[in-house]
Write an enzyme that holds these catalytic residues in place. Structure first.
Site, PDB file in Angstrom:
ATOM      1  CB  SER A 102      -0.951  -0.002   1.195  1.00 17.62           C
ATOM      2  OG  SER A 102      -0.235  -0.157   2.396  1.00 17.62           O
ATOM      3  CG  HIS A 116      -3.628  -0.526  -2.620  1.00 20.86           C
ATOM      4  ND1 HIS A 116      -4.065   0.778  -2.537  1.00 20.86           N
ATOM      5  CD2 HIS A 116      -3.339  -0.906  -1.353  1.00 20.86           C
ATOM      6  CE1 HIS A 116      -4.027   1.168  -1.274  1.00 20.86           C
ATOM      7  NE2 HIS A 116      -3.593   0.171  -0.535  1.00 20.86           N
ATOM      8  CE  LYS A 176      -7.305   1.586   0.469  1.00 16.11           C
ATOM      9  NZ  LYS A 176      -6.667   0.628   1.348  1.00 16.11           N
TER      10      LYS A 176
HETATM   11  C1  LIG Z   1      -6.803   0.514   2.796  1.00 11.77           C
HETATM   12  C2  LIG Z   1      -6.299  -0.850   3.110  1.00 11.77           C
HETATM   13  C3  LIG Z   1      -7.006  -1.706   3.950  1.00 11.77           C
HETATM   14  C4  LIG Z   1      -8.189  -1.224   4.751  1.00 11.77           C
HETATM   15  O1  LIG Z   1      -9.343  -1.140   3.996  1.00 11.77           O
HETATM   16  P1  LIG Z   1     -10.521  -0.199   4.537  1.00 11.77           P
HETATM   17  O2  LIG Z   1     -11.709  -0.641   3.785  1.00 11.77           O
HETATM   18  O3  LIG Z   1     -10.096   1.190   4.248  1.00 11.77           O
HETATM   19  O4  LIG Z   1     -10.632  -0.452   6.013  1.00 11.77           O
HETATM   20  C5  LIG Z   1      -6.570  -2.997   4.092  1.00 11.77           C
HETATM   21  N1  LIG Z   1      -5.465  -3.423   3.457  1.00 11.77           N
HETATM   22  C6  LIG Z   1      -4.732  -2.631   2.674  1.00 11.77           C
HETATM   23  C7  LIG Z   1      -3.527  -3.170   2.011  1.00 11.77           C
HETATM   24  C8  LIG Z   1      -5.123  -1.313   2.486  1.00 11.77           C
HETATM   25  O5  LIG Z   1      -4.375  -0.489   1.747  1.00 11.77           O
END
Ligand SMILES: *Cc1c(COP(=O)(O)O)cnc(C)c1O
Length: 392
Positions: free
Chosen positions: A183, A211, A243
């Site tokens: 991330s 991602h 995302k």
């Molecule tokens: C953003 C993210 C999460 C968390 O997801 P949310 O729905 O925002 O709680 C989990 N794992 C990774 C790798 C992330 O980048």
């Protein structure tokens, strides 16, 4: 407030202040595409969101949400297990499973909840977890919560992961866990390599594709699909819908019995209010848009290549990433904050990323690109970076 609590807070907050690690949540008042309006800084081009396909304010999603609110109201009123399991959830889970090519999906409130809840449900005291050093905090917290013995291998070192799995002994289960796309760096895990190690050591492989989903793979099916892998090699696949899907929520995908087990025992699915039906109806539309977004993905790829070429032309450091996550490593907290503030003055929003989100000494400007950016937007950012980047 009791004196001891006052003293505790004073000490902790001044330590954060002294190390330039105070976090500020910068407010904005309005948003349209990649433009945000903030009272203090005016209009800002956003280059730090995870809205990779520009769906967060897509007219079809806004329309879906409005229509569904008229039908259902705004709340879900209870846990999925009481009376919160709307027909929208059942339909979305089936549609998402089909899209991913996995037998079954279970919806969660967020990626944080799914990662903590899945790990905690599957392993516990007496079991073993082998985890990449740069895994997302939600995976790390799931490991802690579970009570299993955790070993962390050097980032992306699949051979070390294999050695750690080999050293787990014959007692207990083994879980191998990694981000699929990291991330804060944008690099991909060696997923086939991890799958080989998992197979060799009878470990369960869990990948978090927060991602990659929507961005990589055929029709945006994600990093796992792009590596040619599926449920046989990666029995546990998690992802967020906050995302590239542009909405909110998250899921785990797996075999039918695995998901049935998680439905029975995963505490972060059970003891929490269900996602509102109107939101899930919007997710169903988002899934259609993600699947149809090949053109946006091609545009995004061109932006990524253009950004890296622009950095190179300006003599700026290369990010080493082929994904929309484009990190510019700065080093120290104060320097990174100063660069972020300088960009903000020039009309760009790129938040400084500091520990504990990244290791000490690797503070960075984490630029993220979106299909909603234009080539001109990206050129303008490169010019701004060139103007503010320290040179000696
Ligand atoms: C953003 C993210 C999460 C968390 O997801 P949310 O729905 O925002 O709680 C989990 N794992 C990774 C790798 C992330 O980048």
């Amino acid at each position: 407030m009791t004196p001891s609590l006052r003293k505790f807070l004073d000490q902790r907050l001044s330590a954060l202040q002294a190390s330039h690690r105070i976090r500020r949540r910068l407010p904005f008042e309005g948003r349209a595409g990649v433009l945000a309006h903030s009272a203090d800084a005016g209009d800002l081009k956003v280059f730090c969101s995870n809205d990779y396909l520009g769906l967060a304010d897509h007219p079809r999603l806004v329309h879906s949400w409005r229509e569904a609110v008229n039908q259902y109201g705004v709340g879900s009123t209870a846990s999925q297990y009481i009376n919160g399991h709307s027909a929208e959830i059942a339909a979305f889970e089936a549609e998402l499973a089909e899209f991913l090519g996995y037998p079954r999906v279970l919806l969660f409130g967020s990626g944080y909840l799914v990662n903590t809840g899945v790990i905690d449900a599957l392993v516990g005291r007496g079991d073993h977890i082998v985890s990449d050093q740069l895994n997302h905090a939600s995976l790390i917290d799931g490991c802690r919560l579970s009570g299993a013995a955790v070993q962390r291998y050097a980032h992306a070192d699949v051979a070390e992961a294999g050695r750690m799995l080999g050293a787990c002994g014959s007692e207990g289960q083994r879980l191998l866990v990694s981000d699929a796309v990291f991330s804060m760096d944008g690099d991909l895990a060696d997923m086939p390599g991890l799958a080989d190690q998992a197979r060799a050591h009878d470990a369960w492989l869990m990948l978090d594709d927060a991602h990659g989903l929507g961005v990589l793979g055929p029709h945006g099916r994600g990093a796992v699909a792009s590596a040619g892998l599926g449920v046989d090699e990666v029995p546990l696949l998690t992802g967020t819908l906050g995302k590239s899907f542009g909405v909110y929520g998250a899921f785990v995908a797996g075999d039918t019995d695995l998901i049935e087990y998680l439905v029975q025992v995963s505490r972060t699915a059970i003891f929490t209010t269900a996602l509102p039906p109107a939101l899930v109806a919007t997710l169903r539309t988002a899934l259609q848009l993600v699947a149809e977004a090949d053109e946006a993905r091609a545009h995004l790829s061109r932006l990524i290549a253009g950004f890296r070429a622009g950095l190179q032309a300006q003599g700026l450091p290369d990010t080493g990433s082929d994904t929309p996550i484009q990190p510019l490593i700065v080093g120290a907290e104060a320097d990174t904050l100063a660069l972020s503030a300088a960009l903000r003055k020039r009309g760009f929003w790129v938040t400084a990323i500091r520990p504990p989100t990244v290791p000490a000494g690797t503070c960075r400007l984490r630029v993220t690109l979106s299909a909603a950016h234009s080539a001109k937007d990206v050129e303008a950012l490169v010019e701004a970076l060139a103007a503010i980047w320290p040179r000696n």
